[in-house]
Design a protein around this motif. Structure first.
Motif, PDB file in Angstrom:
ATOM      1  N   ASP A 173       2.890   4.736   4.001  1.00  0.00           N
ATOM      2  CA  ASP A 173       1.795   5.554   4.303  1.00  0.00           C
ATOM      3  C   ASP A 173       0.739   5.418   5.294  1.00  0.00           C
ATOM      4  O   ASP A 173       0.108   4.074   5.430  1.00  0.00           O
TER       5      ASP A 173
ATOM      6  N   GLY B 290       0.381   3.334  -3.126  1.00  0.00           N
ATOM      7  CA  GLY B 290       0.302   4.741  -2.408  1.00  0.00           C
ATOM      8  C   GLY B 290       1.114   5.819  -3.487  1.00  0.00           C
ATOM      9  O   GLY B 290       0.867   6.960  -3.200  1.00  0.00           O
ATOM     10  N   GLY B 291       2.370   5.590  -2.984  1.00  0.00           N
ATOM     11  CA  GLY B 291       3.396   6.853  -3.171  1.00  0.00           C
ATOM     12  C   GLY B 291       3.553   6.992  -4.647  1.00  0.00           C
ATOM     13  O   GLY B 291       3.672   7.983  -4.306  1.00  0.00           O
TER      14      GLY B 291
ATOM     15  N   TYR C 132      -1.399   6.188   7.393  1.00  0.00           N
ATOM     16  CA  TYR C 132      -2.865   6.341   6.973  1.00  0.00           C
ATOM     17  C   TYR C 132      -3.176   4.411   7.148  1.00  0.00           C
ATOM     18  O   TYR C 132      -3.920   3.671   8.205  1.00  0.00           O
TER      19      TYR C 132
ATOM     20  N   SER D 122       0.379  -1.516   0.546  1.00  0.00           N
ATOM     21  CA  SER D 122      -0.183   0.161  -0.175  1.00  0.00           C
ATOM     22  C   SER D 122       1.022   1.739  -0.249  1.00  0.00           C
ATOM     23  O   SER D 122       0.536   2.495  -0.355  1.00  0.00           O
ATOM     24  N   SER D 123       2.161   1.214   0.658  1.00  0.00           N
ATOM     25  CA  SER D 123       2.671   1.959   0.226  1.00  0.00           C
ATOM     26  C   SER D 123       3.639   2.466  -0.657  1.00  0.00           C
ATOM     27  O   SER D 123       3.409   4.142  -1.203  1.00  0.00           O
TER      28      SER D 123
ATOM     29  N   LYS E  66       0.958   9.574  -4.999  1.00  0.00           N
ATOM     30  CA  LYS E  66       1.930  10.500  -4.134  1.00  0.00           C
ATOM     31  C   LYS E  66       2.691  11.170  -5.287  1.00  0.00           C
ATOM     32  O   LYS E  66       2.457  12.797  -5.571  1.00  0.00           O
TER      33      LYS E  66
END
Ligand SMILES: Nc1ncnc2c1ncn2[C@@H]1O[C@H](COP(=O)(O)OP(=O)(O)OP(=O)(O)O)[C@@H](O)[C@H]1O
Ligand SMILES: [Mg+2]
Lengths: 468, 233
Positions: free
Chosen positions: A430, A42-43, A432, A38-39, A46
């Motif tokens: 991430d 998601g990264g 969150y 996910s990091s 972003k």
């Protein structure tokens, strides 16, 4: 209230059961995997957003025509007075050609480019232009597109009447290698290049008799943070671009009046906490008033925040869709992980059902049995989640080093920066998503153990004792 | 009438496995007075353990009533029954049923741990430990206190189970074949211990045994046959 023997038994089970370590490992691995995936994904979104944002500022006002729009300077002046606005700058954009003018050293080299006329000082306040410059990023002074006081000693400059200096997008003159670096041909710099643009007549038609071509000194290159979606670009001084594109002020003999100079875009940087939609509305009001006051009825104007721009919006939408897909895939992985944890606890608790019978036969209540396994599963969940964090976090932070090591050791490069957008794999956790993942792991452990434990706790003692 | 510690009225217990219905207890009547040492005999499969489980509130009967101190236990809440099992009844299982992760000493102290809240446990821990060691000593298990059940012989496990049943000084001790796995000598010592408990501490004991000699050590002997209780012949 938790009783001593409940805690005592939970701890004893944790200590004595190899299965407990397996379940901790299962929780930890699931958590670590989800944190990493996910990091990283998601990264990307972003990183992409940040890169796009820093290449454009916050709001872009543009004419919906290659002919540009007038009164841009008034718009800039008035915009700068707006609350919540930091800086505004006018830009000229036009299609052109770049030729490297070093006969004998380089093969004839011509490329189609987007010529961007900028005021480097204000432009670099709005965008990350300066940070991407090869040479000037190291200087304290704002970037400059001025010719040096003393021209470099270069035979190719002999007899060339330079009009100004230019900075090229690095992708125009260099190829990107798979480790995201560029091999620069040093001889290209401080040498002349020729930029030619189509001359447009005031009617908007190509002036076939008068193509404009100016020699420039190539002084630096610019590496955009989103290389593969920006067009190959050459940066030249705003005034020269205005002249080449014939957007200068001129006197219209037929109408017997002076027509003002034009620009293609005004780019705006807002204060970090500003409401961009509100600001956009205010800018439109300003523009409408300027147009009204000057009785300008020209073409349509487009007011966009940086992420509303056509190419970017669709690209981001694509990313977001990918992310949604990823989220669904994670969801499935998460469910699988929780199910795995559930299975492990089911086995653990089922194996312990006779123990539960014993505990109940000496007077332990169903709730006490429930609490023993609640503590047990909670401990497994918490330890597993934090162990997962302890594995996932450093993995994400060092993911590029790990990837390089794998690439070197096994000659296996998964992330090829030559074809992918970013030079590096995103390496920020991430938090969150991580928080959600860790809580989910804990809740999954608790639910996974509570269902079999509740079933066992509600049995009659003798039933539990005889359970096979 | 108020002189029974436990009384069973018209107990019926059947087991249904598939089409077969096993009628184990068929309207059984039993009453035990405080301070009594009672033996229940019967052939294997006659339902001795089943009866003892019902008396120990470990199982539920199909019909009939059990009164503990003349109080109908079916009218008690779960918590009250848990409490009764914990404080008033000590149960020695035929198959020991010890917690494999705990040592002999810890297994012995388990009912006492269940009794106490965290706070009271901290206060009474040392005392209970001493008590548990004393009981283990009486049962010749003192040197096994730190061992786990898996490291013990069958007889040692049985004695551990007896120690566990005694730790909370229950008013009623239910023992299912307490000497079943012991050699004569050790078995006799266990019976001596039960007798001493009964005579000196007025401990009420209901003991199940298929061995008439063992049963004869008790004050009263009942025979379980055809789901009913008879006096031993
Ligand atoms: N859960 C059960 N389901 C079905 N049948 C059962 C169950 N528990 C016991 N039985 C049956 O009930 C009968 C009585 O069992 P119980 O254990 O009370 O006998 P017992 O008198 O204690 O015998 P033993 O002297 O061998 O210990 C046996 O025939 C047994 O098979
Ligand atoms: Mg039996």
């Amino acid at each position: 209230m938790l009783r001593h023997f409940e805690l005592f038994l939970a701890c004893r089970y944790l200590k004595k059961k190899r299965l407990a370590f397996f379940s901790i490992a299962a929780v930890a691995l699931s958590v670590a995997m989800l944190i990493v995936v996910s990091s990283v994904t998601g990264g990307f979104v972003k990183q992409y957003r940040v890169a796009c944002h820093s290449s454009y500022g916050d709001i872009i006002i543009s004419a919906d025509s290659l002919m540009g729009f007038p009164y841009y300077d008034e718009l800039v002046t008035q915009a700068r007075k707006l609350d919540g606005l930091r800086e505004a700058t006018a830009v000229i954009k036009l299609p052109g050609l770049l030729r490297i003018d070093q006969p004998g050293r380089f093969k004839l080299f011509v490329k189609g480019v987007q010529v961007l006329g900028i005021e480097p000082k204000s432009y670099s306040q709005i965008t990350n232009f300066k940070a991407g410059l090869w040479k000037q990023s190291k200087l304290d002074a704002p970037p400059s597109l001025a010719l040096p006081d003393k021209l470099p000693d270069n035979p190719y400059l002999k007899g060339v009447k330079l009009r100004g200096a230019c900075i090229v997008g690095v992708e125009v003159v260099c190829n990107r290698s798979s480790d995201a670096s560029y091999h620069r041909k040093k001889d290209l710099y401080n040498s002349p290049v020729i930029i030619s643009v189509m001359a447009l007549k005031r009617t908007g038609l190509i002036d076939v008799d008068a193509t404009v071509r100016y020699p420039f000194l190539l002084i630096d290159d610019f590496e955009a943070s989103v290389p593969l979606i920006t067009e190959p670009t050459v940066y030249i001084p705003f005034a020269l671009a205005q002249k080449m594109s014939r957007m200068l002020e001129y006197h219209d003999d037929d109408a017997a009046r002076t027509k003002p100079a034009r620009a293609s875009q005004v780019q705006i940087l807002a204060e970090p906490d500003a409401d961009l939609q509100e600001l956009k509305k205010r800018l439109r009001e300003i523009w409408d008033k300027i147009a009204w006051d000057n009785a300008y009825l020209g073409g349509a104007m487009v007011f966009e925040t940086w992420d509303e721009q056509e190419g970017i919006a669709s690209f981001i939408a694509q990313f977001e869709r990918e992310r949604t897909l990823m989220t669904i895939l994670f969801g499935i992985m998460g469910v699988v992980s929780v199910f795995l944890i559930f299975c492990i606890f089911f086995v653990i608790v089922t194996e312990k059902i006779p123990d539960i019978g014993i505990i109940k036969s000496v007077g332990g209540s169903s709730a006490a049995v429930g609490r023993i396994f609640f503590v047990y599963a909670g401990a497994v969940g918490v330890v597993g989640a934090f162990l997962g964090l302890a594995m996932g976090w450093p993995f994400v932070v060092h993911i590029n080093a790990i990837h390089d090591w794998v690439a070197q050791t096994f000659d296996w490069r998964v992330y090829d920066a030559a074809v992918l957008l970013f030079p590096y794999i995103p390496n920020e956790v991430d938090w969150y998503a991580t928080t959600i993942i860790m809580i989910a792991a804990l809740v999954g452990s608790l639910i996974g153990s509570m269902i079999p434990a509740a079933r066992a706790a509600l049995m009659k003692p003798i039933q539990a004792l005889r359970y096979e | 009438m108020n002189n029974t510690i436990i009384r069973a009225e018209n107990l019926v217990k059947t087991y249904t496995t598939g089409p077969e219905v096993l009628r184990i207890l068929r309207g059984l009547e039993l009453s035990v007075r405080p301070g009594e040492f009672l033996a229940v005999t019967g052939v294997s499969g006659s339902g001795k353990s089943t009866l003892l489980h019902l008396l120990g509130l470990l199982d539920e009967c199909d019909s009939g009533r059990i009164y503990f101190d003349e109080q109908d236990v079916s009218a008690l809440s779960r918590a009250q029954r848990d409490r009764l099992r914990n404080r008033q009844i000590g149960f020695v299982f035929q198959f020991y049923h010890l917690l494999p992760e705990l040592t002999v000493l810890e297994n012995t102290m388990l009912p006492a741990m269940v009794t106490n809240s965290t706070f009271s446990w901290l206060g009474s821990r040392a005392k209970l430990r001493k008590q548990a060691l004393e009981i283990l000593n009486q049962l010749s298990l003192a040197d096994r206190a730190k061992h786990r059940p898996a490291q013990l012989s069958g007889g040692e496990q049985q004695r551990t189970a007896i120690a566990r049943a005694l730790i909370n000084k229950p008013r009623l001790l239910l023992a299912d074949e307490p000497t079943g796995n012991l050699d004569l000598d050790t078995g006799a010592r266990i019976l001596d211990l039960l007798e001493t408990l009964n005579s000196q501490h007025n401990q009420t004991i209901v003991m199940v045994s298929h061995d008439p000699d063992t049963a004869n050590r008790a004050h009263r002997c009942l025979h379980l046959e055809q789901g009913q209780i008879h006096n031993c012949s």
